[in-house]
Write an enzyme that holds these catalytic residues in place. Structure first.
Site, PDB file in Angstrom:
ATOM      1  N   GLU A   1       0.821  -1.207   0.000  1.00  0.00           N
ATOM      2  CA  GLU A   1       0.000   0.000   0.000  1.00  0.00           C
ATOM      3  C   GLU A   1       0.855   1.256   0.000  1.00  0.00           C
ATOM      4  OE1 GLU A   1      -2.902  -0.442   3.152  1.00  0.00           O
ATOM      5  OE2 GLU A   1      -4.010  -1.897   1.942  1.00  0.00           O
TER       6      GLU A   1
ATOM      7  N   CYS B   1      -1.753  -4.678  -5.632  1.00  0.00           N
ATOM      8  CA  CYS B   1      -2.349  -5.886  -5.029  1.00  0.00           C
ATOM      9  C   CYS B   1      -1.359  -7.049  -5.055  1.00  0.00           C
ATOM     10  CB  CYS B   1      -3.586  -6.302  -5.803  1.00  0.00           C
ATOM     11  SG  CYS B   1      -4.962  -5.156  -5.703  1.00  0.00           S
TER      12      CYS B   1
ATOM     13  N   GLU C   1      -1.769 -10.070  -6.188  1.00  0.00           N
ATOM     14  CA  GLU C   1      -1.758 -10.816  -7.454  1.00  0.00           C
ATOM     15  C   GLU C   1      -0.849 -10.145  -8.475  1.00  0.00           C
ATOM     16  OE1 GLU C   1      -4.230  -9.748  -5.684  1.00  0.00           O
ATOM     17  OE2 GLU C   1      -6.066 -10.900  -5.929  1.00  0.00           O
TER      18      GLU C   1
ATOM     19  N   CYS D   1      -9.248  -8.210  -7.458  1.00  0.00           N
ATOM     20  CA  CYS D   1      -9.961  -7.019  -7.941  1.00  0.00           C
ATOM     21  C   CYS D   1      -9.994  -7.032  -9.469  1.00  0.00           C
ATOM     22  CB  CYS D   1      -9.278  -5.752  -7.432  1.00  0.00           C
ATOM     23  SG  CYS D   1      -7.770  -5.332  -8.311  1.00  0.00           S
TER      24      CYS D   1
ATOM     25  N   CYS E   1      -6.578  -6.705 -11.249  1.00  0.00           N
ATOM     26  CA  CYS E   1      -5.771  -7.936 -11.209  1.00  0.00           C
ATOM     27  C   CYS E   1      -6.328  -8.992 -12.157  1.00  0.00           C
ATOM     28  CB  CYS E   1      -5.705  -8.476  -9.785  1.00  0.00           C
ATOM     29  SG  CYS E   1      -4.679  -7.438  -8.724  1.00  0.00           S
TER      30      CYS E   1
HETATM   31  N1  THU Z   1      -6.022  -6.292  -2.517  1.00  0.00           N
HETATM   32  C1  THU Z   1      -5.229  -7.273  -3.036  1.00  0.00           C
HETATM   33  O1  THU Z   1      -4.065  -7.421  -2.658  1.00  0.00           O
HETATM   34  N2  THU Z   1      -5.763  -8.073  -3.996  1.00  0.00           N
HETATM   35  C2  THU Z   1      -7.003  -7.871  -4.544  1.00  0.00           C
HETATM   36  O2  THU Z   1      -7.234  -8.284  -5.662  1.00  0.00           O
HETATM   37  C3  THU Z   1      -7.985  -7.122  -3.776  1.00  0.00           C
HETATM   38  C4  THU Z   1      -7.390  -6.026  -2.943  1.00  0.00           C
HETATM   39  C5  THU Z   1      -5.453  -5.400  -1.510  1.00  0.00           C
HETATM   40  C6  THU Z   1      -5.243  -3.980  -1.975  1.00  0.00           C
HETATM   41  C7  THU Z   1      -5.305  -3.216  -0.686  1.00  0.00           C
HETATM   42  O3  THU Z   1      -4.014  -3.184  -0.123  1.00  0.00           O
HETATM   43  C8  THU Z   1      -6.208  -4.038   0.210  1.00  0.00           C
HETATM   44  O4  THU Z   1      -6.312  -5.313  -0.386  1.00  0.00           O
HETATM   45  C9  THU Z   1      -7.603  -3.461   0.394  1.00  0.00           C
HETATM   46  O5  THU Z   1      -8.177  -3.174  -0.833  1.00  0.00           O
END
Ligand code: THU
Length: 126
Positions: free
Chosen positions: A31, A40, A42, A77, A80
């Site tokens: 983040e 993310c 992935e 998401c 990804c």
């Molecule tokens: N996040 C992921 O790592 N993968 C996803 O596909 C969904 C979201 C993370 C991004 C962010 O750091 C946290 O989850 C909340 O959205």
């Protein structure tokens, strides 16, 4: 998940991407205080592999949860899903961790049925 840098959402996510040769590329979410630059888990895994010259994959597993507790699916998401579609076909297996060591198996095509691919993007003459 252990390496996730998630001080803002407190959602800790891990991905394990298996390459065609069996090697596993892991990823976590990273983040940022400006939020938008967040990557993310992935995409971290995909970009690690591609940056090392690996573009063929067998499967991906994704596990995550708030405060690091896996209490249900933490599905990829939309961004990804689109990034995975660039390198993996619609039948590509995606294993979604749901807690208690259980995974739900879906395909990438199920996750992104109308994904945008090179077929739409490129001129057939090229
Ligand atoms: N996040 C992921 O790592 N993968 C996803 O596909 C969904 C979201 C993370 C991004 C962010 O750091 C946290 O989850 C909340 O959205």
């Amino acid at each position: 998940m252990r390496n996730a840098y998630a001080p803002y959402s407190r959602c800790f996510v891990g991905a394990a991407l298996e390459a065609a040769d069996g090697k596993v590329y892991t990823g976590c979410n990273v983040e940022n205080a400006a939020f938008t630059p967040t990557c993310c888990a992935e995409r971290t895994a995909v970009f690690k592999a591609v940056s090392e010259g690996v573009r063929e994959f067998r499967a991906i597993a994704v596990v995550g949860g708030r405060e690091g507790k896996v209490e249900g699916l933490f599905p990829p998401c939309g961004v990804c899903r689109q990034v995975l579609l660039e390198f993996c076909g619609r039948d590509f297996p995606v294993y979604l961790g749901e807690g208690g060591g259980k995974y739900r198996a879906v395909t990438l095509g199920e996750l992104i049925p109308f994904g945008f691919t090179a077929e739409e993007c490129m001129d057939p003459a090229d």
